[in-house]
Enzyme design. Structure first.
Site, PDB file in Angstrom:
ATOM      1  N   LYS A  42       5.345   3.385   8.325  1.00 10.80           N
ATOM      2  CA  LYS A  42       6.768   3.445   8.651  1.00 10.80           C
ATOM      3  C   LYS A  42       7.084   2.928  10.039  1.00 10.80           C
ATOM      4  O   LYS A  42       6.382   3.248  11.000  1.00 10.80           O
ATOM      5  CB  LYS A  42       7.237   4.895   8.581  1.00 10.80           C
ATOM      6  CG  LYS A  42       7.200   5.475   7.196  1.00 10.80           C
ATOM      7  CD  LYS A  42       7.712   6.884   7.283  1.00 10.80           C
ATOM      8  CE  LYS A  42       7.864   7.546   5.928  1.00 10.80           C
ATOM      9  NZ  LYS A  42       8.299   8.931   6.124  1.00 10.80           N
TER      10      LYS A  42
ATOM     11  N   GLY B 138      -5.524   7.817  13.285  1.00  4.70           N
ATOM     12  CA  GLY B 138      -6.560   8.156  12.313  1.00  4.70           C
ATOM     13  C   GLY B 138      -6.956   7.017  11.400  1.00  4.70           C
ATOM     14  O   GLY B 138      -8.142   6.769  11.176  1.00  4.70           O
TER      15      GLY B 138
HETATM   16  P1  AMP Z   1       0.578   5.595   9.478  1.00  2.00           P
HETATM   17  O1  AMP Z   1       0.164   7.007   9.221  1.00  2.00           O
HETATM   18  O2  AMP Z   1       2.017   5.415   9.771  1.00  2.00           O
HETATM   19  O3  AMP Z   1      -0.343   4.881  10.463  1.00  2.00           O
HETATM   20  O4  AMP Z   1       0.398   4.841   8.089  1.00  2.00           O
HETATM   21  C1  AMP Z   1      -0.848   4.690   7.481  1.00  2.00           C
HETATM   22  C2  AMP Z   1      -0.632   4.422   6.015  1.00  2.00           C
HETATM   23  O5  AMP Z   1       0.181   3.282   5.839  1.00  2.00           O
HETATM   24  C3  AMP Z   1      -1.900   4.154   5.249  1.00  2.00           C
HETATM   25  O6  AMP Z   1      -2.120   5.209   4.366  1.00  2.00           O
HETATM   26  C4  AMP Z   1      -1.604   2.860   4.496  1.00  2.00           C
HETATM   27  O7  AMP Z   1      -2.017   2.902   3.154  1.00  2.00           O
HETATM   28  C5  AMP Z   1      -0.102   2.747   4.574  1.00  2.00           C
HETATM   29  N1  AMP Z   1       0.366   1.382   4.462  1.00  2.00           N
HETATM   30  C6  AMP Z   1      -0.018   0.308   5.171  1.00  2.00           C
HETATM   31  N2  AMP Z   1       0.571  -0.806   4.748  1.00  2.00           N
HETATM   32  C7  AMP Z   1       1.376  -0.456   3.719  1.00  2.00           C
HETATM   33  C8  AMP Z   1       2.258  -1.179   2.852  1.00  2.00           C
HETATM   34  N3  AMP Z   1       2.417  -2.500   2.961  1.00  2.00           N
HETATM   35  N4  AMP Z   1       2.930  -0.477   1.919  1.00  2.00           N
HETATM   36  C9  AMP Z   1       2.757   0.848   1.802  1.00  2.00           C
HETATM   37  N5  AMP Z   1       1.949   1.578   2.574  1.00  2.00           N
HETATM   38  C10 AMP Z   1       1.255   0.943   3.536  1.00  2.00           C
END
Ligand code: AMP
Length: 392
Positions: A198, A348
């Site tokens: 996000k 993480g």
């Molecule tokens: P965060 O906790 O904000 O660092 O987000 C990490 C998560 O973002 C991971 O579980 C990824 O699977 C997810 N993520 C990364 N790229 C995408 C994408 N294009 N669409 C959906 N989820 C994503």
């Protein structure tokens, strides 16, 4: 740069030293899983024991709701720590309550006592002064070695420091030194890589990084909201409509400094067995979703990273938990490892990716605190650090 006193700057001989550590580790069937965080605290604990202090440890574990809950007990951690230290670790079955008072009164220099989960007391997250004082009364000195919790003003991180001489542990010192130095005094070019799900979680971070870095490379789900703000069709991609306006502002503020992927890997569902293909940004059909950055983007970002002297990275470039969509994240990990730049990775998921890729040894510093490192990148002074004694 790091102007806070550390445990090496004070006399701990014969003292009872309360150490806030980050033992927030996975527990399954009463056993500790990944113990990286426990090991990260060992230098401070061993130093104190070697210098004839009695060590009282405290930490939170998970997010217990409304009081004591055996599922979140630190008892298994006491047993695990005893194994790592090669000596018994006493355990108090409450946090700063009567059991803690009794156990703390008994311990002698060279002994280790672990208190029960700080969050079993409702006052902890409210930074309740009465709880902070009760905690402080157990010891002579407070050492904060929980970098991962330093962005929270809780009783065991900030409150207790008001009632005892308070200094940093070695892990805290190292974390702040690396991140603080990169932020305050980077060798340029200084490049930030941001990913994750996000954009709304990282708006303040992007804003500050646009000010202090030379380039911000965006990947992961957060890129989608920028794409939509630019008017591209997104299919079923994860987009935060409520952040579109902010994304537009950031694009305007960032100009050339804010870089977005040029191609993406899309799939018809979020599964390893999904149909997938690489397309240009702007060519995402109905029913498809963006799950990784594409090869052209990896190459372009790798080139930028190669030219950098300082790199900070937080957040995966795609849904790297699924091998099919991990290429972007691992590609960027490889580029960071090969760059020769001072490299700092936090959060993480990006840390997990670097560990999985076997490249951890080529990274200058892997931060133990995702949220805390993000707040530092945002330019915020962490309350748990601010409360410690200054060096001069
Ligand atoms: P965060 O906790 O904000 O660092 O987000 C990490 C998560 O973002 C991971 O579980 C990824 O699977 C997810 N993520 C990364 N790229 C995408 C994408 N294009 N669409 C959906 N989820 C994503």
């Amino acid at each position: 740069m790091f102007n806070k006193k550390s445990v090496a700057d004070i006399d701990v001989n014969g003292k009872k030293v309360l150490v806030r550590v980050d033992f927030n580790v996975p527990i399954k069937n009463g056993q500790v899983g990944d113990d990286t965080r426990i090991r990260a605290a060992l230098p401070t604990i061993r130093y104190l024991l070697a210098h004839n202090a009695a060590v009282i440890l405290c930490s939170h574990l998970g997010r217990p709701k409304g009081g004591p809950d055996p599922a979140f007990s630190l008892k298994p951690v006491a047993e695990h720590l005893a194994g790592l230290l090669g000596q018994p670790v006493n355990f108090a079955g409450d946090f700063a309550g009567p059991l803690s008072v009794e156990a703390a009164a008994k311990i002698k220099p060279g002994d280790v006592l672990l208190l029960e989960n700080t969050r079993f007391e409702a006052g902890e997250t409210k930074n309740n002064p009465e709880l902070s004082q009760r905690l402080a009364s157990l010891a002579d000195i407070f050492v904060n070695d929980a970098f991962g919790s330093a962005h929270r003003a809780h009783s065991s991180t900030e409150g207790v420091a008001q009632y005892l001489p308070a200094v940093s542990g070695f892990l805290m010192e190292k974390e702040i030194q690396y991140l603080g130095e990169a932020i305050a005094n980077p060798k340029r070019p200084f490049i930030a890589i941001l990913g994750g799900a996000k954009v709304s979680d990282k708006i303040g971070v992007i804003r500050n990084l646009l000010k202090i870095t030379d380039q911000v490379l965006i990947g992961g789900g957060m890129a989608n909201t920028f794409f939509k703000a630019e008017g591209y069709p997104m299919g079923d991609s994860l987009v935060e409509d409520e952040a579109l306006e902010t994304a537009r502002e950031l694009l305007a503020e960032g100009g050339q400094h804010l870089r977005l992927p040029v191609d993406v890997v899309i799939a018809d569902r979020m599964e390893n067995e999904a149909q997938s293909k690489t397309v240009s940004v702007g060519a995402v059909p109905e029913g498809w979703r963006i799950l990784d950055i594409g090869p052209e983007t990896i190459q372009a970002y790798a080139k930028a990273i190669q030219s950098a002297n300082t790199v900070v990275w937080n957040g995966p470039m795609g849904v790297f938990e699924l091998p099919k969509f991990a290429t972007g994240t691992f590609g960027i990990a490889q580029a960071v490892a090969d760059s020769g730049a001072t490299s700092i990775i936090g959060g993480g998921d990006s840390v997990a990716a670097v560990n999985q890729s076997g490249l951890a040894g080529k990274i200058t510093h892997i931060s133990t605190g995702g949220g805390a490192s993000l707040e530092m990148l945002e330019g915020i002074v962490l309350p748990g650090v601010a409360a410690l004694q200054d060096k001069s």
